[in-house]
Write a protein that holds these residues in place. Structure first.
Motif, PDB file in Angstrom:
ATOM      1  N   ASN A   5     103.603  45.258 -64.929  1.00  0.00           N
ATOM      2  CA  ASN A   5     104.803  45.558 -65.720  1.00  0.00           C
ATOM      3  C   ASN A   5     105.283  46.974 -65.408  1.00  0.00           C
ATOM      4  O   ASN A   5     104.568  47.768 -64.781  1.00  0.00           O
ATOM      5  CB  ASN A   5     104.526  45.393 -67.216  1.00  0.00           C
ATOM      6  CG  ASN A   5     103.336  46.220 -67.659  1.00  0.00           C
ATOM      7  OD1 ASN A   5     103.330  47.450 -67.539  1.00  0.00           O
ATOM      8  ND2 ASN A   5     102.280  45.546 -68.149  1.00  0.00           N
ATOM      9  N   CYS A  12     113.022  56.572 -67.537  1.00  0.00           N
ATOM     10  CA  CYS A  12     113.173  55.532 -68.576  1.00  0.00           C
ATOM     11  C   CYS A  12     114.626  55.423 -69.028  1.00  0.00           C
ATOM     12  O   CYS A  12     115.141  54.316 -69.246  1.00  0.00           O
ATOM     13  CB  CYS A  12     112.264  55.845 -69.767  1.00  0.00           C
ATOM     14  SG  CYS A  12     110.513  55.590 -69.419  1.00  0.00           S
ATOM     15  N   LYS A  32     109.467  61.290 -66.691  1.00  0.00           N
ATOM     16  CA  LYS A  32     109.319  59.992 -67.366  1.00  0.00           C
ATOM     17  C   LYS A  32     110.515  59.693 -68.253  1.00  0.00           C
ATOM     18  O   LYS A  32     111.051  58.580 -68.261  1.00  0.00           O
ATOM     19  CB  LYS A  32     108.032  59.990 -68.197  1.00  0.00           C
ATOM     20  CG  LYS A  32     107.763  58.652 -68.893  1.00  0.00           C
ATOM     21  CD  LYS A  32     106.459  58.690 -69.669  1.00  0.00           C
ATOM     22  CE  LYS A  32     106.204  57.341 -70.342  1.00  0.00           C
ATOM     23  NZ  LYS A  32     104.917  57.335 -71.094  1.00  0.00           N
ATOM     24  N   THR A  38     105.618  49.627 -67.302  1.00  0.00           N
ATOM     25  CA  THR A  38     104.823  50.702 -67.912  1.00  0.00           C
ATOM     26  C   THR A  38     103.646  51.080 -67.029  1.00  0.00           C
ATOM     27  O   THR A  38     103.388  52.274 -66.767  1.00  0.00           O
ATOM     28  CB  THR A  38     104.316  50.268 -69.304  1.00  0.00           C
ATOM     29  OG1 THR A  38     105.425  49.900 -70.123  1.00  0.00           O
ATOM     30  CG2 THR A  38     103.538  51.388 -69.975  1.00  0.00           C
ATOM     31  N   GLU A  39     102.921  50.068 -66.554  1.00  0.00           N
ATOM     32  CA  GLU A  39     101.781  50.319 -65.683  1.00  0.00           C
ATOM     33  C   GLU A  39     102.225  50.979 -64.382  1.00  0.00           C
ATOM     34  O   GLU A  39     101.598  51.937 -63.896  1.00  0.00           O
ATOM     35  CB  GLU A  39     101.057  48.998 -65.380  1.00  0.00           C
ATOM     36  CG  GLU A  39      99.811  49.160 -64.519  1.00  0.00           C
ATOM     37  CD  GLU A  39      99.225  47.820 -64.103  1.00  0.00           C
ATOM     38  OE1 GLU A  39      98.351  47.816 -63.197  1.00  0.00           O
ATOM     39  OE2 GLU A  39      99.637  46.776 -64.658  1.00  0.00           O
ATOM     40  N   ASP A  99     103.299  54.706 -64.971  1.00  0.00           N
ATOM     41  CA  ASP A  99     102.129  55.580 -65.144  1.00  0.00           C
ATOM     42  C   ASP A  99     101.517  55.942 -63.797  1.00  0.00           C
ATOM     43  O   ASP A  99     101.073  57.084 -63.584  1.00  0.00           O
ATOM     44  CB  ASP A  99     101.084  54.882 -66.023  1.00  0.00           C
ATOM     45  CG  ASP A  99     101.514  54.812 -67.487  1.00  0.00           C
ATOM     46  OD1 ASP A  99     102.417  55.583 -67.873  1.00  0.00           O
ATOM     47  OD2 ASP A  99     100.954  53.986 -68.241  1.00  0.00           O
TER      48      ASP A  99
END
Length: 618
Positions: A207, A232, A228, A209-210, A213
């Motif tokens: 996904n 986003c 970040k 988010t992973e 990171d």
């Protein structure tokens, strides 16, 4: 701009287009880059090279054509991509566009690039239905190609590559440190390698988010939080919109939160949505900044839009007191100057932002919310006073040509270059195309009149074709006609803002660049207006009305006998030599005018692994 076609009701066609610039100004850097690119292309074309520059009035012509074809359309308040994606998914329609950003959006029924349509290859299904072959880009099929990657990762891919909204130099740190699988042979271009490698790398994550990171791990700790947040925020641009454009097609209006928060008058919002007001107006309203698009003009002269600045100052004056909510937005773009608007314009072969003061108008003209309440006579008076034209001059002129003639009178009074008689004559002759078409198509006309109109129409068409076949561009003439087009554009915008006190002309039959340039050459050579119009007395009489209306505003020197200027001949000879030197140049840009800056166009390629270096996105 993008078009939606209903697969359930094939006869229903809708078009949604971008409005003004994004209120947040996230694309300002991109807009400036594109303006510079356009200047370079315009310069290339002006000296006989290659490139593509859309005509100045292409948006207005396009909207008139949509109206003639009875195609329903809406003009979004600002950036339209998210709104179009949301509407397409609501209607289960594919999107037709030249914007490769639609490769990133999660569209249920896909995206059809405009350059994939085989427009001349019309096919028939069982002898009843005609269709045009095209390609449809499917996000599901694309993600399947990359190990069934999660399509929610595509927005992250877009912002890591750099899109219209974000292009962070620090991303080079990640791209240089991360071990991206190449997925292609060594003969491919560097950016092609990087795109394929990034897609293959992202496909390993479940996904966004992973994946995000893991991106941040490669950056300095002090920058991670800020980066970040920026990434986003930019990824949000690919999510569903809150705007429901379907309401417009059902009810004739729709709610746009950004527009409503600005407190603009209701009539302005409706007119913008219907395309009755230009994005130029919304940019001036919201940002107090406008972009003056470069034409194929003489780059050594001041830009062609300088001539129409007094018209724009009146437009800005009408927009000054639109809403108190606009102050916070517009002040971000400008220093605190109550009358100031900024214009992004061409200076030589670069861009510059100039500060222009609006004209303070009378109190009854300074309230935008009540502008439509003014009588027709008052609105017409303000328009004609701006153009410095007396109403009596326009009385013999057909309604459809009153505005172009008034604009021509303004142009003659403000022209900064050496406008000649044949320039004026060519413009007025071109204005006869609409009336000629009406005579030809009118059932009540006598055969003799109709034959004369057909002969003159055919002669004009011959001139157009002959000019297109490679006649060299006279740069001074081109610049003069660019000035006239700028006057017409701003005259139309003012007329629209005043709720059209003069009828809007049919642009498809008002001005043709190849026709006016060809007529200029004929009139300079040997042809006279009288001999050209002798075959159609009705057109000759109308031309005389047009000429008589404009001649009183023309500088007296344009009626002086033609002089032979050796220096002019030398200039032309030098210019023609320059043209011939550049004529042989070709670039990939000439393939189609809409390919420029198409960042994700590579994603539409059928065989990504075989994509050649010649199609490198850089």
């Amino acid at each position: 701009m993008a078009m939606l076609f209903s697969t359930v009701f094939p006869s229903i066609q809708t078009w949604s287009s971008d409005g003004g610039c994004d209120i947040s100004d996230k694309k300002l850097t991109t807009l400036k880059d594109r303006a510079r690119e356009k200047i370079q292309m315009a310069h290339s074309l002006s000296v006989g090279g290659s490139g593509y520059v859309c005509p100045l009035l292409i948006r207005e012509v396009f909207i008139q054509v949509l109206i003639k074809l009875q195609v329903c359309f809406v003009q979004c308040f600002s950036e339209a991509d998210r709104d179009i994606m949301t509407l397409a998914n609501h209607w289960n329609c594919p999107v037709l566009s030249s914007d490769s950003d639609f490769c990133i959006f999660d569209l249920k029924t896909g995206f059809c690039p405009l350059n994939s349509f085989q427009w001349r290859n019309i096919n028939t299904i069982k002898g009843t239905q005609n269709y045009i072959p095209a390609k449809c880009f499917s996000l599901d099929a694309f993600c399947h190609h990359f190990s069934n990657m999660n399509k929610a990762l595509l927005p992250l891919f877009a912002v890591l590559c750099g899109n219209d909204h974000i292009n962070l130099p620090i991303m080079e740190t990640f791209l240089s440190k991360a071990r991206l699988p190449l997925g292609a042979t060594s003969s491919k271009g560097r950016r092609h390698h990087r795109i394929l490698g990034l897609l293959n790398w992202l496909s390993h994550f479940a996904n966004p988010t992973e994946a995000l990171d893991n991106v941040l791990k490669y950056l300095p700790k002090k920058d991670r939080e800020n980066v970040k947040e920026l990434l986003c925020g930019s990824m949000e641009e690919y999510q569903q919109s809150r705007v429901k454009l379907q309401d417009f097609f059902q009810c004739g209006t729709y709610a746009c939160p950004d527009a409503l928060n600005l407190g603009l008058p209701e009539w302005v919002l409706v007119a913008l949505a219907k395309g009755q007001l230009s994005p130029f107006i919304s940019d001036a309203l919201v940002l107090r900044r406008t972009i003056l698009h470069t034409q194929v003009e003489n780059m050594q002269q001041p830009n062609a839009h300088r001539i129409s600045q007094p018209i724009r100052q009146i437009i800005y004056g009408l927009l000054l007191n639109a809403s108190p909510h606009l102050d916070k937005t517009s002040r971000n773009a400008l220093p605190p100057q109550p009358l100031a608007f900024s214009e992004m314009e061409r200076i030589n072969k670069n861009i510059k932002t100039s500060i222009i003061d609006a004209v303070e108008l009378a109190k009854d003209h300074s309230d935008l919310s009540k502008l439509t309440e003014l009588s027709l006579r008052r609105r017409q008076m303000l328009l004609l006073e701006t153009l410095k034209v007396k109403q009596t001059i326009l009385e013999p002129i057909p309604a459809s040509l009153k505005l172009p003639v008034a604009v021509s009178c303004y142009w003659l009074q403000h022209t900064e270059t050496k406008t000649k008689l044949h320039h004026l004559q060519s413009l007025l002759l071109a204005m006869l195309m609409g009336p000629l078409t009406a005579i030809i198509n009118s059932p009540g006309k006598e055969e003799l009149q109709e034959d004369g109109a057909k002969m003159l129409y055919a002669e004009f068409q011959r001139v157009k074709v002959q000019t297109r076949l490679g006649t060299r561009l006279d740069l001074d003439t081109a610049h003069i006609f660019c000035q006239w087009q700028s006057c017409l554009q701003m005259g139309m915008y003012l007329n629209q803002l005043l709720s059209t006190p003069l009828p809007e002309p049919d642009l498809t039959r008002l001005y043709s660049g190849s026709l006016v340039h060809g007529l200029c050459q004929q009139l300079l050579a040997s042809t006279s207006v009288e001999s050209l119009l002798s075959m159609c007395p009705e057109a000759k009489q109308l031309y005389e009305h047009l000429f008589n209306a404009t001649r009183s505003y023309a500088p007296t020197e344009i009626f002086l006998p033609k002089g032979k200027s050796n220096s002019k001949k030398k200039r032309q000879k030098k210019q023609n030599t320059s043209c011939s030197k550049n004529r042989g140049r070709t670039t990939a840009h000439t393939k189609c005018w809409y390919k420029g800056n198409n960042r994700f166009g590579l994603l539409m390629d059928e065989n990504l692994e075989e994509h050649s270096e010649a199609s490198d996105l850089e």
